[in-house]
Design an enzyme around this catalytic site. Structure first.
Site, short mmCIF file in Angstrom:
data_model
loop_
_atom_site.label_atom_id
_atom_site.label_comp_id
_atom_site.label_asym_id
_atom_site.label_seq_id
_atom_site.Cartn_x
_atom_site.Cartn_y
_atom_site.Cartn_z
CG HIS A 76 -42.88 -9.71 -103.25
ND1 HIS A 76 -42.87 -10.95 -103.87
CD2 HIS A 76 -42.18 -8.88 -104.07
CE1 HIS A 76 -42.19 -10.86 -105.00
NE2 HIS A 76 -41.75 -9.62 -105.14
CE1 TYR A 205 -44.06 -18.90 -100.38
CE2 TYR A 205 -43.10 -21.00 -99.73
CZ TYR A 205 -43.06 -19.61 -99.77
OH TYR A 205 -41.99 -18.95 -99.20
N PRO A 297 -36.38 -24.75 -95.80
CG PRO A 297 -35.56 -24.87 -97.98
CD PRO A 297 -35.67 -25.65 -96.73
CE LYS A 301 -40.59 -16.90 -90.58
NZ LYS A 301 -40.68 -15.75 -91.47
CE1 TYR A 389 -43.33 -17.22 -96.75
CE2 TYR A 389 -42.97 -14.87 -97.05
CZ TYR A 389 -42.78 -16.18 -97.46
OH TYR A 389 -42.02 -16.44 -98.58
#
Ligand code: FAD
Ligand code: PHB
Length: 419
Positions: A76, A205, A297, A301, A389
């Site tokens: 992604h 998100y 979460p 990570k 990220y």
């Protein structure tokens, strides 16, 4: 009669940290034994993480367990932040110079590592009960356990505590010998596995007044969805109908988008906490992964950190066995903790930016929107999110060790090495 086993490193826990450590040690000719309380079937089927950083993918690939991951994982190049009815894409490719994440389930990583262990004839003892560590403040620690009622004692040079947040290793360190920095969050996640096609090409998100929602994926036919809930909610209270209704509300957008529904075949609730043990070692016991630190979460990570820890621990142990020098072992915590705290910061930031938090009144809710507006409209702030990220390169010692290993060996797809 007690059975006795001798090994160089006794590893407690066949999670990502324990299994990769055993694999990396094997590369360096170091013997280890992995003790796991659960059955192999349970380890290979427990659903947890899904997002692998670029450095994690590179690490698994370089050490010979990335073949299926490269074939079946989904790369992604961005994620979506959705709030106030609009979706904003964070473009990793543009913001991080072409870096990406890969979606590949944690239990698939574990299956690959277990297969590599079997291939190499390395022992993983599943259903090892009543595991206890002894004499960790001496140069000859021991681990005791029972298997099928047979008491067993492992004599070793080092113990690696890779037994997760609720394991036995960290509590066996004397009180006061390590500092525990922690923060309990009053947040839970209800995680679902759904038989459906993906609703989105990339993760969503979503921040909503009623709470956070996350649209993730596993395969073209199985989707992973999450809803913020109370940490002590009863799963039974979340009927399928309530789940879909809540997902539709929290994911509502003015754009042309549809949530694809399907059969929910698994539901579970996860509670969140933030925790760091400092140092991550005591005597001959070295903690790695969730045993040493845990993050909520939201930043994806935990698994990545667990693998980064053992990429540092393995060469440090190897240096000791090869040269007798313990410099790298002594610096283990110092090497790992900056990355751990950076992930703590990012995970806490993602969590507070996206969740409904206890006592959150109108003012704080507006601040949250202002924060998200800033992130998506500022190039610098989007780049900061993207950089964190996709994750940072592994510590230099881990990179050097992998590079040395790569130049010495030809890595086969099965995980075995041909010199
Ligand atoms: P664990 O995976 O917890 O493994 C520890 C092992 O030790 C277990 O197999 C356990 O059975 C065993 N054990 C425990 N006690 C004993 C004992 N007494 N004796 C013997 N064995 C014992 N991280 C990411 O990086 N990306 C994500 O996308 C992501 N998503 C997540 C989603 C959810 C819902 C959750 C809950 C976590 C997520 N994480 C994610 C975090 C990630 O799953 C963990 O950080 C990771 O599993 C840590 O690996 P570990 O090897 O340290 O510990
Ligand atoms: C997952 O797919 O399980 C997942 C994705 C992103 C997260 C956490 C979990 O932040």
């Amino acid at each position: 009669m007690t059975r006795t086993i001798h090994t160089q490193v006794a590893i407690i826990g066949a999670g990502p940290a324990g299994l990769l450590l055993s694999h990396l040690l094997h590369f360096r000719g170091i013997e280890s034994i992995v003790l796991e309380v659960r059955s192999r079937a349970a380890v290979e089927s427990t659903v947890r993480a899904g997002v692998l950083e670029q450095a994690t993918v590179d690490l698994l690939t370089i050490c010979g367990v990335g073949e299926r991951l490269l074939r079946e994982g989904h790369v992604h190049h961005g994620i979506n932040l959705r709030f106030a009815g609009q979706t904003h894409r964070i473009d990793f490719e543009r913001l991080t110079n072409g870096r990406a994440i890969t979606i590949y389930a944690q239990h698939e990583v574990l299956r690959d590592l277990i297969q590599a262990a079997n291939h190499a004839g390395r022992e993983i003892i599943f259903e090892a009960h009543d595991v206890q560590v002894h004499d960790i403040d001496t140069s000859q620690p021991r681990v005791t356990f029972t298997q099928d009622g047979q008491p067993t004692e492992v004599h070793c040079d080092f113990v690696a505590g890779c037994d997760g947040f609720h394991g036995v290793c960290r509590p066996s360190i004397p009180a006061g010998a390590i500092d525990c920095h922690q923060c309990q969050l009053q947040i839970g996640w209800l995680g679902m596995l759904v038989e459906a096609a993906p609703s989105s090409k990339e993760l969503i998100y979503a921040r909503h007044e009623r709470g956070f929602a996350l649209v993730s994926t596993r395969t073209p036919h199985i989707q992973r969805l999450y809803l913020q809930c109370e940490p002590h909610d009863d799963v039974a209270a979340w009927t399928d109908e309530r789940i879909w209704s809540e997902l539709r509300i929290r994911l509502e957008t003015r754009e042309d988008w549809q949530l694809i529904q399907g059969r929910i075949f698994q539901k579970c609730i996860v509670t969140m906490r933030s925790f760091v043990a400092d140092p991550m070692q005591y005597g001959r016991l070295y903690l790695a992964g969730d045993a040493a630190h845990i993050v909520p979460p939201t930043g994806a990570k935990g698994l990545n950190l667990a693998l980064a820890d053992v990429s540092v621990l393995a060469p440090a142990l190897a240096e000791f066995f090869e040269t007798g020098r313990s410099d790298s072992l002594e610096h283990y915590s110092e090497t790992c903790l900056p990355r751990v705290w950076r992930a703590q910061r990012f995970s806490a930031w993602m969590t507070t930016a996206l969740h409904r938090l206890p006592g959150m009144e109108d003012y704080k809710s507006r601040l949250q929107i202002a924060e998200l507006e800033y992130v998506v409209h500022s190039q610098a702030a989007s780049a900061s999110l993207a950089e964190n990220y996709v994750g940072f390169p592994l510590p230099a010692v881990a990179q050097a060790s992998l590079a040395a290993g790569r130049s010495k060996t030809h890595v086969c797809g099965t995980g075995s090495t041909c010199t």
